[in-house]
Scaffold this active site. Structure first.
Site, mmCIF file in Angstrom:
data_model
loop_
_atom_site.group_PDB
_atom_site.id
_atom_site.type_symbol
_atom_site.label_atom_id
_atom_site.label_comp_id
_atom_site.label_asym_id
_atom_site.label_seq_id
_atom_site.Cartn_x
_atom_site.Cartn_y
_atom_site.Cartn_z
ATOM 1 N N HIS A 293 -7.738 -5.193 -0.610
ATOM 2 C CA HIS A 293 -6.582 -4.345 -0.333
ATOM 3 C C HIS A 293 -5.623 -5.082 0.604
ATOM 4 O O HIS A 293 -5.948 -5.321 1.760
ATOM 5 C CB HIS A 293 -7.031 -3.022 0.297
ATOM 6 N N SER B 234 0.832 -1.206 0.000
ATOM 7 C CA SER B 234 0.000 0.000 0.000
ATOM 8 C C SER B 234 0.870 1.261 0.000
ATOM 9 O O SER B 234 1.616 1.490 -0.960
ATOM 10 C CB SER B 234 -0.962 -0.045 1.199
ATOM 11 N N ASP C 88 -10.040 -3.973 -5.350
ATOM 12 C CA ASP C 88 -9.509 -3.220 -4.208
ATOM 13 C C ASP C 88 -10.502 -2.123 -3.819
ATOM 14 O O ASP C 88 -10.789 -1.235 -4.626
ATOM 15 C CB ASP C 88 -8.158 -2.597 -4.580
#
Length: 276
Positions: free
Chosen positions: A248, A91, A220
């Protein structure tokens, strides 16, 4: 920095956590476990303030702070002299990794990287997380970020730096507002738009020279599919792996008769195996 097998002369994997991540994040614990099982050397790098030891400088960690990664990589080479060095970013950490690779080009001192669930375009992501089911995650992450700022500065210092009181900080209601009123001012950006433009990894992909695997899920919840790079934005050094599902930093399947699947960890480490 938290180490696994720090003294082993073995392939070394650097882990870069996501927004508000730490040693208790499940995706990091799974990866550290798999590194230990292989008898490799691993290191989790905490962004500024995320180790529960508050950084002494006014600046904070953010999605574009690639200079901190550069310093970490240099320190690992100096102290450990690894024969093979890999980096896996998740991320926010994935965005930092890809930005750093683009900045360093062929001078990047790693053998290969892997970026998972990258927020390639921070402006689009800041708006996507304000919609639908993602609001649940937004509330949790934004509250954590606001509390960290209130803990970091005295009320007097907050007023001096940002012209905000602790109550003002806690009243912020979106990532874009937080970045506009806090992140940009603490880290020498003009505003949120300036930060997003200078920190988004999408603008650095074209100059990446070292090999890297990009793992992304089409579903996501933090990001709309439009942020996924197009073929003409990808250099030959980047390999893009898109799965239909995975969320995610998820990519966890249900346990089977053979046990729990470590799809994400096996995919990352399998990619790094190519360079041994």
């Amino acid at each position: 920095m938290d180490w696994v097998n720090p003294e082993r002369d073995a392939p070394t994997v650097v882990l870069l956590h996501g927004l508000e991540g730490d040693i208790n994040s499940p995706y990091l614990r799974r990866m550290l476990f798999q590194i230990q099982q292989r008898r490799w050397r691993g290191v989790l790098v905490y962004w500024r303030g995320c180790s529960e030891e508050m950084n002494r400088l006014d600046k904070t960690y953010h999605s574009g702070r690639s200079e901190d990664l550069d310093e970490v990589i240099a320190e690992i080479h100096k102290s450990k002299s690894p024969d093979k060095l890999f980096v896996a970013g998740y991320s926010l950490g994935a965005n930092v990794l890809l930005k750093w690779l683009g900045e360093q080009e062929d001078k990047a001192l790693i053998d290969a990287g892997c970026a998972v669930s990258t927020p390639f375009n921070l402006s689009i992501c800041a708006d996507s997380i304000d919609q639908g089911f993602s609001k649940i995650y937004k509330f949790y992450l934004l509250t954590s970020m606001k509390k960290r700022i209130v803990r970091k500065f005295t009320p007097e210092r907050l007023l001096e730096l940002l012209n905000l009181s602790p109550r003002d900080v806690m009243a912020i209601n979106s990532f874009r507002e937080f970045d506009n009123r806090v992140t940009s001012f603490l880290n020498e950006f003009d505003d949120a738009d300036d930060y997003y433009r200078k920190a988004s990894s999408i603008y650095y992909l074209g100059t990446i020279k070292k090999p890297a695997l990009v793992i992304h899920a089409a579903d996501d919840p933090f990001m709309s599919p439009e942020i996924i790079p197009k073929d003409d934005q990808l250099p030959d050094s980047l390999e893009l792996l898109i799965s239909e599902h995975g969320g995610h930093v998820g990519f966890v399947s249900a346990p089977t008769s053979k046990g729990v699947s470590f799809y994400l960890e096996e995919t990352i480490l399998g990619y790094f195996d190519r360079f041994l």
